[in-house]
Design an enzyme around this catalytic site. Structure first.
Site, mmCIF file in Angstrom:
data_model
loop_
_atom_site.group_PDB
_atom_site.id
_atom_site.type_symbol
_atom_site.label_atom_id
_atom_site.label_comp_id
_atom_site.label_asym_id
_atom_site.label_seq_id
_atom_site.Cartn_x
_atom_site.Cartn_y
_atom_site.Cartn_z
ATOM 1 N N HIS A 1 -53.620 4.967 37.148
ATOM 2 C CA HIS A 1 -53.638 6.266 36.466
ATOM 3 C C HIS A 1 -54.201 7.303 37.429
ATOM 4 C CE1 HIS A 1 -54.347 9.334 33.412
ATOM 5 N NE2 HIS A 1 -53.533 8.631 32.648
ATOM 6 N N ASP B 1 -49.878 2.663 28.536
ATOM 7 C CA ASP B 1 -48.532 2.090 28.379
ATOM 8 C C ASP B 1 -48.515 0.568 28.475
ATOM 9 O OD1 ASP B 1 -47.667 4.986 30.094
ATOM 10 O OD2 ASP B 1 -46.966 4.506 28.084
HETATM 11 C C1 SDX Z 1 -49.077 7.993 31.696
HETATM 12 O O1 SDX Z 1 -51.510 11.839 33.526
HETATM 13 C C2 SDX Z 1 -51.641 11.310 32.326
HETATM 14 O O2 SDX Z 1 -52.577 11.587 31.609
HETATM 15 C C3 SDX Z 1 -50.516 10.394 31.943
HETATM 16 C C4 SDX Z 1 -50.701 9.634 30.645
HETATM 17 C C5 SDX Z 1 -50.707 10.555 29.449
HETATM 18 O O3 SDX Z 1 -51.266 10.164 28.422
HETATM 19 O O4 SDX Z 1 -50.059 11.627 29.526
HETATM 20 O O5 SDX Z 1 -51.917 8.883 30.680
HETATM 21 C C6 SDX Z 1 -49.536 8.657 30.430
HETATM 22 O O6 SDX Z 1 -48.211 8.522 32.355
HETATM 23 C C7 SDX Z 1 -49.762 6.721 32.144
HETATM 24 C C8 SDX Z 1 -49.208 6.196 33.516
HETATM 25 C C9 SDX Z 1 -47.945 5.406 33.249
HETATM 26 N N1 SDX Z 1 -47.298 5.013 34.501
HETATM 27 C C10 SDX Z 1 -47.324 3.746 34.949
HETATM 28 O O7 SDX Z 1 -47.913 2.814 34.395
HETATM 29 C C11 SDX Z 1 -46.478 3.521 36.210
HETATM 30 C C12 SDX Z 1 -47.268 2.627 37.186
HETATM 31 N N2 SDX Z 1 -48.399 3.399 37.684
HETATM 32 C C13 SDX Z 1 -48.169 4.203 38.832
HETATM 33 O O8 SDX Z 1 -46.951 4.424 39.361
HETATM 34 C C14 SDX Z 1 -49.327 5.096 39.269
HETATM 35 O O9 SDX Z 1 -50.482 4.402 39.092
HETATM 36 C C15 SDX Z 1 -49.410 6.457 38.586
HETATM 37 C C16 SDX Z 1 -48.119 7.183 38.652
HETATM 38 C C17 SDX Z 1 -49.801 6.283 37.161
HETATM 39 C C18 SDX Z 1 -50.515 7.252 39.296
HETATM 40 O O10 SDX Z 1 -49.997 7.603 40.529
HETATM 41 P P1 SDX Z 1 -50.933 8.316 41.640
HETATM 42 O O11 SDX Z 1 -52.200 8.817 41.058
HETATM 43 O O12 SDX Z 1 -50.063 9.285 42.370
HETATM 44 O O13 SDX Z 1 -51.336 7.095 42.537
HETATM 45 P P2 SDX Z 1 -50.463 6.565 43.734
HETATM 46 O O14 SDX Z 1 -49.040 6.354 43.307
HETATM 47 O O15 SDX Z 1 -50.727 7.437 44.914
HETATM 48 O O16 SDX Z 1 -51.113 5.113 43.952
HETATM 49 C C19 SDX Z 1 -52.321 4.959 44.722
HETATM 50 C C20 SDX Z 1 -52.188 3.560 45.363
HETATM 51 C C21 SDX Z 1 -50.894 3.370 46.152
HETATM 52 O O17 SDX Z 1 -51.143 2.372 47.119
HETATM 53 P P3 SDX Z 1 -51.544 2.849 48.645
HETATM 54 O O18 SDX Z 1 -50.432 3.807 49.110
HETATM 55 O O19 SDX Z 1 -52.886 3.533 48.521
HETATM 56 O O20 SDX Z 1 -51.580 1.557 49.437
HETATM 57 O O21 SDX Z 1 -52.153 2.561 44.318
HETATM 58 C C22 SDX Z 1 -50.882 1.889 44.362
HETATM 59 C C23 SDX Z 1 -49.943 2.777 45.150
HETATM 60 O O22 SDX Z 1 -48.935 1.992 45.769
HETATM 61 N N3 SDX Z 1 -50.452 1.749 42.970
HETATM 62 C C24 SDX Z 1 -49.903 0.653 42.443
HETATM 63 C C25 SDX Z 1 -49.722 0.950 41.094
HETATM 64 N N4 SDX Z 1 -50.137 2.198 40.833
HETATM 65 C C26 SDX Z 1 -50.585 2.696 41.999
HETATM 66 N N5 SDX Z 1 -49.562 -0.547 43.005
HETATM 67 C C27 SDX Z 1 -49.019 -1.452 42.158
HETATM 68 N N6 SDX Z 1 -48.799 -1.258 40.835
HETATM 69 C C28 SDX Z 1 -49.143 -0.065 40.272
HETATM 70 N N7 SDX Z 1 -48.944 0.136 38.964
#
Ligand code: SDX
Length: 427
Positions: A305, A362
């Protein structure tokens, strides 16, 4: 809002004072609204992870402490003791309603659940296989053709009622259209969640008895999704509203933004992920290993998140609700077993610990939706049904804000320098 100490920026021989502002929970921001005028430079923050877009009193999140409050009330209390319409009133009006206000609001919603009959033809124009998210986004956008183009304080009150009241009907009819069944009309003798379930699962040939356990679980899901400060879809609603486009257009844009798999679309992706693990005979360990592998395009959906660097408090409530619904309905869920195994492994894995990746809203919501019979492609529609209250509250707060102005970010240009057009036969 008390101003604390200011910051001073020195750049290229220029110095600029940046006033700070501190919120009611001691969050502090630097006001850079004069930065470009006084220095010629801008800030740069892709994804706005460090940028405050507004002042808001609707919802407070502390991502480190795993706190979520609607107008100061902790989400855990609201999920346990309140109901969705009471929470909607709270988000829209700033305080919990008294008995008279709640009864009047509930009655007003109940008597506005029907759609204009012309919408029957509107739904008929969509292909059966259409995903319900673009259908509901288009239908909400089209409501401005039926009600009003320009928002006024009077029309905004009516529109708030209409959007909250009619969205469940729009959602249920988009589902009925996708399965070729006749539309079921709303009933005024049912509560909000029960009415939606009835429109979804009743048919002209067979009545649908609403199970109160299911209706309560659904109402709780709507509460948990009702608002979440400046998330992607809410920011979309605000940006569209900032051009003075009407509220139907803004909410329709919010529905579309929510559909993305990184945002509200994740609940559908979680179930598809859990089913793929089962169908491919993978172990939870194998899948987590793939989610950590940068070369795989796999993510552990429902984990991570932008704000929560600790447990999403909604995920905690939903994990308990999952067990309660399964036990109450005498169901066992292979998906729940796999989800818990994935959570157990990920919470003890350095990759996830280092990146502060925890289950978000989620991760468990899809398991409950599935258990209560909601089809997978309707999961994000359910998210939008809950978030409708928050989108409207945030749209109205922006409209009434003394800081209201059109959103128009700047950029860092990386394209070609000036050059002249050449005739096509000389290129
Ligand atoms: C919602 O914003 C809100 O409030 C949203 C929400 C709401 O109520 O409105 O809470 C609802 O959207 C919840 C999130 C739902 N999405 C997911 O579950 C999809 C999976 N999660 C991600 O794609 C990610 O964690 C995000 C999109 C939620 C957050 O993305 P960020 O903050 O841009 O973080 P990032 O993508 O830069 O990740 C940081 C690191 C990366 O690795 P490095 O490049 O540092 O090596 O963490 C890794 C990412 O690859 N990473 C994951 C991961 N989420 C982040 N690796 C594996 N699995 C994951 N789920």
């Amino acid at each position: 809002m008390s101003d604390a100490k200011n910051a001073r920026l020195e750049y290229d021989g220029k110095t600029v004072e940046l006033p700070s502002l501190t919120g009611s929970e001691n969050e502090t921001g630097l006001d850079i609204s004069r930065l470009r005028a006084e220095t010629g430079i801008i800030t740069y923050d892709p994804g706005y992870g460090n940028t405050g877009s507004c002042r808001s009193s609707v919802t407070y999140i502390d991502g480190e402490a795993g706190i979520l409050r609607y107008r100061g009330y902790p989400i855990e209390q609201l999920a346990e003791k309140s109901n969705f319409l009471e929470c909607s009133w709270l988000l829209l009006n700033g305080d919990l309603p008294n008995t008279k206000e709640l009864n009047s609001f509930t009655n007003n919603i109940t008597i506005h659940t029907m759609l204009h009959e012309n919408f029957r033809k509107f739904f008929g124009s969509f292909p059966k296989a259409a995903h319900p998210m673009p259908v509901t986004a288009a239908t909400v956008g089209a409501m401005s053709a039926f009600y009003q183009e320009k928002d006024t304080p009077e029309t905004l009150h009516e529109t708030t009622i209409r959007l909250l009241a009619k969205y469940p009907t729009i959602a249920a009819w988009s589902y009925k259209h996708s399965i070729g069944q006749p539309f079921i009309y709303p009933r005024n003798d049912l509560d909000y969640a029960s009415n939606f379930l009835h429109m979804m699962f009743a048919t002209p040939c067979e009545e649908y008895e609403v199970n109160p356990i299911i209706a309560r679980a659904l109402d709780q899901l709507l509460i948990l999704h009702a608002d979440h400060e400046q998330n992607c879809s809410t920011s979309t609603v605000r940006v569209v509203g900032s051009s003075q486009a009407n509220i139907f257009a803004a909410i329709s844009a919010g529905i579309s933004a929510l559909w993305g798999p990184l945002h509200g679309g994740a609940n559908q992706k979680v179930i598809e992920m859990l089913d793929a693990i089962t169908h491919q005979g993978m172990s939870a360990e194998d899948f987590v290993a793939r989610a950590k592998d940068k070369d795989s395009d796999v993510r552990l959906m429902g984990f991570g998140h932008r704000v929560y660097k600790n447990f999403d408090p909604r995920a905690r409530v939903l994990k308990k609700a999952c067990h309660d619904v399964m036990n109450a309905m005498g169901l066992n869920s292979k998906q729940l077993e796999i989800a818990m195994a994935l959570e157990e492994i990920a919470l003890n894995d350095e990759y996830f610990i280092q990146r502060n990746l925890y289950p978000n809203v989620d991760f468990y919501s899809g398991i409950i939706y599935k258990a209560i019979g909601i089809p997978v492609n309707m999961f994000t529609v359910m998210f939008a049904m809950g978030r409708m209250a928050g989108w409207i509250a945030q749209f109205l707060e922006q409209k009434e804000s003394p800081e209201f102005r059109i959103s128009r970010p700047r950029q860092i240009y990386t394209g070609a320098p000036e050059r002249n057009w050449q005739p096509v036969d000389t290129r």
